[in-house]
Scaffold this motif. Sequence first.
Motif, PDB file in Angstrom:
ATOM      1  N   GLY A   1       5.461 -17.802  -8.037  1.00  9.08           N
ATOM      2  CA  GLY A   1       5.718 -16.461  -8.566  1.00  9.08           C
ATOM      3  C   GLY A   1       4.496 -15.547  -8.585  1.00  9.08           C
ATOM      4  O   GLY A   1       4.593 -14.386  -8.975  1.00  9.08           O
ATOM      5  N   GLY A   2       3.355 -16.047  -8.154  1.00 12.81           N
ATOM      6  CA  GLY A   2       2.141 -15.231  -8.165  1.00 12.81           C
ATOM      7  C   GLY A   2       2.197 -14.063  -7.197  1.00 12.81           C
ATOM      8  O   GLY A   2       1.746 -12.958  -7.500  1.00 12.81           O
ATOM      9  N   THR A   3       2.769 -14.319  -6.045  1.00  7.98           N
ATOM     10  CA  THR A   3       2.825 -13.272  -5.023  1.00  7.98           C
ATOM     11  C   THR A   3       3.764 -12.153  -5.440  1.00  7.98           C
ATOM     12  O   THR A   3       3.403 -10.972  -5.408  1.00  7.98           O
ATOM     13  CB  THR A   3       3.256 -13.889  -3.676  1.00  7.98           C
ATOM     14  N   ILE A   4       4.962 -12.528  -5.875  1.00  5.38           N
ATOM     15  CA  ILE A   4       5.918 -11.478  -6.256  1.00  5.38           C
ATOM     16  C   ILE A   4       5.406 -10.710  -7.471  1.00  5.38           C
ATOM     17  O   ILE A   4       5.627  -9.493  -7.586  1.00  5.38           O
ATOM     18  CB  ILE A   4       7.344 -12.039  -6.497  1.00  5.38           C
ATOM     19  N   SER A   5       4.684 -11.366  -8.367  1.00  5.26           N
ATOM     20  CA  SER A   5       4.202 -10.654  -9.558  1.00  5.26           C
ATOM     21  C   SER A   5       3.252  -9.526  -9.177  1.00  5.26           C
ATOM     22  O   SER A   5       3.352  -8.415  -9.706  1.00  5.26           O
ATOM     23  CB  SER A   5       3.511 -11.632 -10.517  1.00  5.26           C
ATOM     24  N   GLY A   6       2.345  -9.808  -8.252  1.00  2.64           N
ATOM     25  CA  GLY A   6       1.443  -8.765  -7.782  1.00  2.64           C
ATOM     26  C   GLY A   6       2.200  -7.638  -7.102  1.00  2.64           C
ATOM     27  O   GLY A   6       1.901  -6.455  -7.296  1.00  2.64           O
ATOM     28  N   ILE A   7       3.196  -8.023  -6.326  1.00  3.91           N
ATOM     29  CA  ILE A   7       3.998  -7.022  -5.610  1.00  3.91           C
ATOM     30  C   ILE A   7       4.758  -6.142  -6.602  1.00  3.91           C
ATOM     31  O   ILE A   7       4.810  -4.916  -6.464  1.00  3.91           O
ATOM     32  CB  ILE A   7       4.949  -7.717  -4.609  1.00  3.91           C
ATOM     33  N   ILE A   8       5.331  -6.761  -7.615  1.00  2.00           N
ATOM     34  CA  ILE A   8       6.058  -5.989  -8.636  1.00  2.00           C
ATOM     35  C   ILE A   8       5.090  -5.002  -9.303  1.00  2.00           C
ATOM     36  O   ILE A   8       5.400  -3.812  -9.460  1.00  2.00           O
ATOM     37  CB  ILE A   8       6.683  -6.920  -9.693  1.00  2.00           C
ATOM     38  N   ASN A   9       3.911  -5.484  -9.664  1.00  2.00           N
ATOM     39  CA  ASN A   9       2.948  -4.628 -10.364  1.00  2.00           C
ATOM     40  C   ASN A   9       2.536  -3.413  -9.539  1.00  2.00           C
ATOM     41  O   ASN A   9       2.252  -2.358 -10.103  1.00  2.00           O
ATOM     42  CB  ASN A   9       1.704  -5.434 -10.752  1.00  2.00           C
ATOM     43  N   SER A  10       2.495  -3.562  -8.225  1.00  2.00           N
ATOM     44  CA  SER A  10       2.063  -2.414  -7.420  1.00  2.00           C
ATOM     45  C   SER A  10       3.224  -1.676  -6.765  1.00  2.00           C
ATOM     46  O   SER A  10       3.018  -0.737  -6.001  1.00  2.00           O
ATOM     47  CB  SER A  10       1.028  -2.853  -6.372  1.00  2.00           C
ATOM     48  N   SER A  11       4.465  -2.072  -7.067  1.00  2.00           N
ATOM     49  CA  SER A  11       5.613  -1.335  -6.527  1.00  2.00           C
ATOM     50  C   SER A  11       5.819  -0.088  -7.370  1.00  2.00           C
ATOM     51  O   SER A  11       5.292   0.017  -8.475  1.00  2.00           O
ATOM     52  CB  SER A  11       6.877  -2.214  -6.593  1.00  2.00           C
ATOM     53  N   SER A  12       6.600   0.849  -6.833  1.00  4.23           N
ATOM     54  CA  SER A  12       6.895   2.011  -7.681  1.00  4.23           C
ATOM     55  C   SER A  12       8.233   1.770  -8.378  1.00  4.23           C
ATOM     56  O   SER A  12       9.043   0.955  -7.947  1.00  4.23           O
ATOM     57  CB  SER A  12       6.884   3.303  -6.866  1.00  4.23           C
ATOM     58  N   ASP A  13       8.448   2.497  -9.482  1.00  2.39           N
ATOM     59  CA  ASP A  13       9.596   2.206 -10.339  1.00  2.39           C
ATOM     60  C   ASP A  13      10.933   2.365  -9.630  1.00  2.39           C
ATOM     61  O   ASP A  13      11.908   1.725  -9.989  1.00  2.39           O
ATOM     62  CB  ASP A  13       9.576   3.106 -11.575  1.00  2.39           C
ATOM     63  N   ASN A  14      10.980   3.240  -8.622  1.00  5.62           N
ATOM     64  CA  ASN A  14      12.265   3.426  -7.939  1.00  5.62           C
ATOM     65  C   ASN A  14      12.484   2.452  -6.785  1.00  5.62           C
ATOM     66  O   ASN A  14      13.489   2.526  -6.090  1.00  5.62           O
ATOM     67  CB  ASN A  14      12.428   4.879  -7.475  1.00  5.62           C
TER      68      ASN A  14
ATOM     69  N   ASP B   1       0.839  -1.198   0.000  1.00  6.89           N
ATOM     70  CA  ASP B   1       0.000   0.000   0.000  1.00  6.89           C
ATOM     71  C   ASP B   1       0.878   1.253   0.000  1.00  6.89           C
ATOM     72  O   ASP B   1       2.107   1.138  -0.025  1.00  6.89           O
ATOM     73  CB  ASP B   1      -0.995  -0.025   1.176  1.00  6.89           C
ATOM     74  N   VAL B   2       0.244   2.404   0.038  1.00 11.99           N
ATOM     75  CA  VAL B   2       0.986   3.668  -0.145  1.00 11.99           C
ATOM     76  C   VAL B   2       2.041   3.913   0.929  1.00 11.99           C
ATOM     77  O   VAL B   2       2.962   4.698   0.726  1.00 11.99           O
ATOM     78  CB  VAL B   2       0.024   4.882  -0.165  1.00 11.99           C
ATOM     79  N   ASN B   3       1.914   3.245   2.079  1.00 13.55           N
ATOM     80  CA  ASN B   3       2.900   3.451   3.142  1.00 13.55           C
ATOM     81  C   ASN B   3       4.179   2.644   2.948  1.00 13.55           C
ATOM     82  O   ASN B   3       5.154   2.837   3.671  1.00 13.55           O
ATOM     83  CB  ASN B   3       2.292   3.081   4.493  1.00 13.55           C
TER      84      ASN B   3
END
Length: 296
Positions: free
Chosen positions: A169-182, A154-156
């Motif tokens: 790899g399902g969990t990390i894929s979701g995390i990658i998709n919602s991470s910010s580019d930096n 989340d935003v925090n």
Amino acid sequence: MKIKTKEISHSLLKEKEIELFVKRIDLVSPFVSGNKYYKLKYNLLEAKKQNTDTILTFGGAYSNHIAATAFAANKKGFKSIGIIRGEETLPLNDTLSFAKENSMEFHYVSREEYRQKHTEGFINKLKDRFTDFYLIPEGGTNNLSIKGTQEILDVNDTQHFICTAIGTGGTISGIINSSSDNQKVLGFPAIKGSEDLEKDIRSWTNKQNCKLITDYHFGGYAKISEMLIQFILDFYDKNNIPLDAIYTGKMMFGIFDLIKKNYFPKGSSILAILTGGLQGNKGMNDRFGLNLPHNF
Ligand SMILES: *Cc1c(COP(=O)(O)O)cnc(C)c1O
């Protein structure tokens, strides 16, 4: 839903000027192991929409996914069928007893048959036998589960590095998709050999800010060592935070080892996702006479 994030204190972190936080999604539900809650969420909604009353899925006899699916399906008013790899062993172990208490019906298949589980032929045979069901693949990973795991961050969660354990790899894929580019997402596979895994993850994500750290599988899936077990017991002792022996223990061991080796630049902050899996520690304790922490 309120997820707890906690900072870990340790002399090594101070010395290397690293901040380490854990995000305890293991606390989302004691019975639906951490990440499995997110992976099942939209699948169960879809099954409802399709008016199916039965969930069918696959797993080994100690699988977190089997335990989580049985519980979540039962709670949402579905019947569930578990296609279990290998022969029935009685009495049932803790994982399967729990699944059975949650009304899961088991269907045991040989290891050879189990390997065919993705084929049309095998699935058609299941359809003949069980008529109508909603199928969730082994480990629970499909497009809808990735929609769910995108809600883990989340935003925090603004740390420089996000770390998570990897099975399918399902969990990390979701995390990658919602991470910010930096941000950099580091994945710790719990299995040996991760070429296919990289391909799979690439097919589920549209970003490049991730890296697989492949040195901490301890010999392969569900393989353990005395050093790993001691690490988990020490971590529990110092922080009162339980790690599982298959996924989060190996990841956390890897994070500390990388910190020792100066992998992370001074001043870095790290968020480790604690994906749960604690029901699996019971099976480990039974099989190997260990005393790992577990939650139920
Ligand atoms: C299933 C599981 C994983 C792996 O998740 P994938 O989405 O299959 O990569 C990681 N940690 C725990 C505790 C799990 O139970």
